[in-house]
Design a protein around this motif. Structure first.
Motif, PDB file in Angstrom:
ATOM      1  N   ARG A 162       0.781  -1.057   0.070  1.00  0.00           N
ATOM      2  CA  ARG A 162      -0.019   0.021  -0.085  1.00  0.00           C
ATOM      3  C   ARG A 162       0.871   1.381   0.031  1.00  0.00           C
ATOM      4  O   ARG A 162       0.490   2.154  -0.841  1.00  0.00           O
ATOM      5  N   ARG A 163       1.898   1.202   0.784  1.00  0.00           N
ATOM      6  CA  ARG A 163       2.593   2.323   0.891  1.00  0.00           C
ATOM      7  C   ARG A 163       3.495   2.729  -0.468  1.00  0.00           C
ATOM      8  O   ARG A 163       3.760   3.790  -0.962  1.00  0.00           O
ATOM      9  N   SER A 164       3.885   1.460  -1.235  1.00  0.00           N
ATOM     10  CA  SER A 164       4.421   1.615  -2.560  1.00  0.00           C
ATOM     11  C   SER A 164       3.585   2.286  -3.408  1.00  0.00           C
ATOM     12  O   SER A 164       3.897   3.055  -4.242  1.00  0.00           O
ATOM     13  N   ALA A 165       2.315   1.724  -3.369  1.00  0.00           N
ATOM     14  CA  ALA A 165       1.135   2.326  -4.329  1.00  0.00           C
ATOM     15  C   ALA A 165       0.905   3.933  -4.069  1.00  0.00           C
ATOM     16  O   ALA A 165       0.773   4.636  -4.907  1.00  0.00           O
ATOM     17  N   HIS A 166       0.987   4.308  -2.784  1.00  0.00           N
ATOM     18  CA  HIS A 166       0.614   5.552  -2.558  1.00  0.00           C
ATOM     19  C   HIS A 166       2.119   6.298  -2.927  1.00  0.00           C
ATOM     20  O   HIS A 166       1.946   7.657  -3.467  1.00  0.00           O
ATOM     21  N   LEU A 167       3.074   5.855  -2.805  1.00  0.00           N
ATOM     22  CA  LEU A 167       4.575   6.651  -3.363  1.00  0.00           C
ATOM     23  C   LEU A 167       4.415   6.766  -4.627  1.00  0.00           C
ATOM     24  O   LEU A 167       4.720   7.895  -5.418  1.00  0.00           O
ATOM     25  N   ARG A 168       3.763   5.816  -5.554  1.00  0.00           N
ATOM     26  CA  ARG A 168       3.823   5.825  -7.112  1.00  0.00           C
ATOM     27  C   ARG A 168       2.856   6.774  -7.435  1.00  0.00           C
ATOM     28  O   ARG A 168       3.210   7.513  -8.320  1.00  0.00           O
ATOM     29  N   TYR A 169       1.643   6.826  -6.692  1.00  0.00           N
ATOM     30  CA  TYR A 169       0.583   8.100  -6.991  1.00  0.00           C
ATOM     31  C   TYR A 169       1.231   9.228  -6.801  1.00  0.00           C
ATOM     32  O   TYR A 169       0.936  10.443  -7.465  1.00  0.00           O
ATOM     33  N   ALA A 170       1.879   9.495  -5.635  1.00  0.00           N
ATOM     34  CA  ALA A 170       2.465  10.961  -5.314  1.00  0.00           C
ATOM     35  C   ALA A 170       3.383  11.228  -6.352  1.00  0.00           C
ATOM     36  O   ALA A 170       3.494  12.576  -6.901  1.00  0.00           O
ATOM     37  N   GLU A 171       4.187  10.334  -7.000  1.00  0.00           N
ATOM     38  CA  GLU A 171       4.996  10.674  -7.907  1.00  0.00           C
ATOM     39  C   GLU A 171       4.385  10.936  -9.249  1.00  0.00           C
ATOM     40  O   GLU A 171       4.736  12.010  -9.899  1.00  0.00           O
ATOM     41  N   ALA A 172       3.510  10.377  -9.614  1.00  0.00           N
ATOM     42  CA  ALA A 172       2.742  10.676 -10.827  1.00  0.00           C
ATOM     43  C   ALA A 172       1.911  12.258 -10.676  1.00  0.00           C
ATOM     44  O   ALA A 172       1.841  12.716 -11.619  1.00  0.00           O
ATOM     45  N   LEU A 173       1.326  12.239  -9.541  1.00  0.00           N
ATOM     46  CA  LEU A 173       0.626  13.747  -9.260  1.00  0.00           C
ATOM     47  C   LEU A 173       1.873  14.746  -9.382  1.00  0.00           C
ATOM     48  O   LEU A 173       1.416  15.856  -9.720  1.00  0.00           O
ATOM     49  N   ALA A 174       2.975  14.654  -8.680  1.00  0.00           N
ATOM     50  CA  ALA A 174       3.920  15.540  -8.630  1.00  0.00           C
ATOM     51  C   ALA A 174       4.344  15.875 -10.262  1.00  0.00           C
ATOM     52  O   ALA A 174       4.441  17.026 -10.650  1.00  0.00           O
ATOM     53  N   ASN A 175       4.462  14.833 -11.190  1.00  0.00           N
ATOM     54  CA  ASN A 175       4.973  15.156 -12.393  1.00  0.00           C
ATOM     55  C   ASN A 175       3.951  15.845 -13.106  1.00  0.00           C
ATOM     56  O   ASN A 175       3.960  16.626 -14.010  1.00  0.00           O
TER      57      ASN A 175
END
Length: 237
Positions: A150-163
């Motif tokens: 779950r943590r990894s999924a949240h970090l992936r979404y955060a990276e995509a959102l930042a981009n």
């Protein structure tokens, strides 16, 4: 060597053909396995998304999907492995919807683009309340291994959102080293907002929910980095 008619000599070796999979009721083994796996995922969506993960047994999953326990363990290590696979599948589908969202170029592009993508994500989860329950509630606190996923999924979404927001910054603009932390905060915020919406007796419309999340994203994503009205009508990159 050729024969008298110029044809190819008889007895020439041919490359062996790969063995063909045997069919059972018109399906290959790999097709049958994919069918069983999908049946188990469908049953998990229904049972985990209504009764809950803790209240659902492997026997019930197998009975509902018409898959024997023997074949269950061919596809998944245990019940948690099934939950984790379903969780990843639901997030992947939601992300596909986010990427597919498009708006026409023109004024107020950032706001319209943000709302389209937020709306795609919200609808991907909440159009089927079972999906939202599994992603936001049932997959929480099950085990350290699932929490790591779950943590990894949240970090992936955060990276995509930042981009996503970085695309709107003028060339040479430095948003600061904590920009991805802000994006991670946005991911956590939408997760909690969806949970609150799900648990309300009268949650209101999805359009209202989308408006709230969209406004939050625009405030957090732009307030520290200038007025988005000066950024133009299309992404900078």
């Amino acid at each position: 060597m050729t024969d008298q008619r110029g044809g190819q000599a008889r007895g020439r070796a041919h490359a062996p053909r790969p063995p063909r999979e045997r069919l059972h009721r018109g399906l290959t083994l790999s097709e049958r396995r994919a069918q069983r796996r999908q049946a188990l995922l469908d049953s998990a969506l229904e049972l985990f998304g209504t009764k809950g993960y803790a209240a659902t047994s492997i026997e019930e999953l197998c009975r509902t999907s018409f898959v024997s326990t023997r074949y269950f363990y061919e596809e998944f290590q245990n019940r948690e492995d099934l939950l984790a696979s379903l969780y990843e599948d639901l997030l992947a589908r939601a992300w596909e919807e986010v990427l597919a969202a498009e708006v026409e170029p023109g004024p107020d592009y950032l706001r319209r683009d943000t709302r389209a993508r937020v709306g795609a994500f919200v609808h991907a989860l909440l159009d089927d309340p079972r999906a939202a329950r599994i992603v936001c509630l049932e997959a929480v606190g099950v085990s350290p291994a699932l929490e790591a996923r779950r943590r990894s999924a949240h970090l992936r979404y955060a990276e995509a959102l930042a981009n996503f927001f970085l695309d709107y910054f003028p060339e040479g603009t430095d948003p600061g080293h904590d920009f991805e932390l802000v994006a991670l905060g946005m991911v956590g915020a939408i997760n909690e907002i969806i949970i609150d919406w799900m648990e309300r007796d009268e949650p209101g419309s999805l359009d209202q929910l989308i408006d709230v999340v969209c406004e939050l994203f625009l405030v957090l994503g732009t307030s520290r980095w200038g007025n988005p009205e000066r950024w133009g009508t299309r992404p900078a990159r």
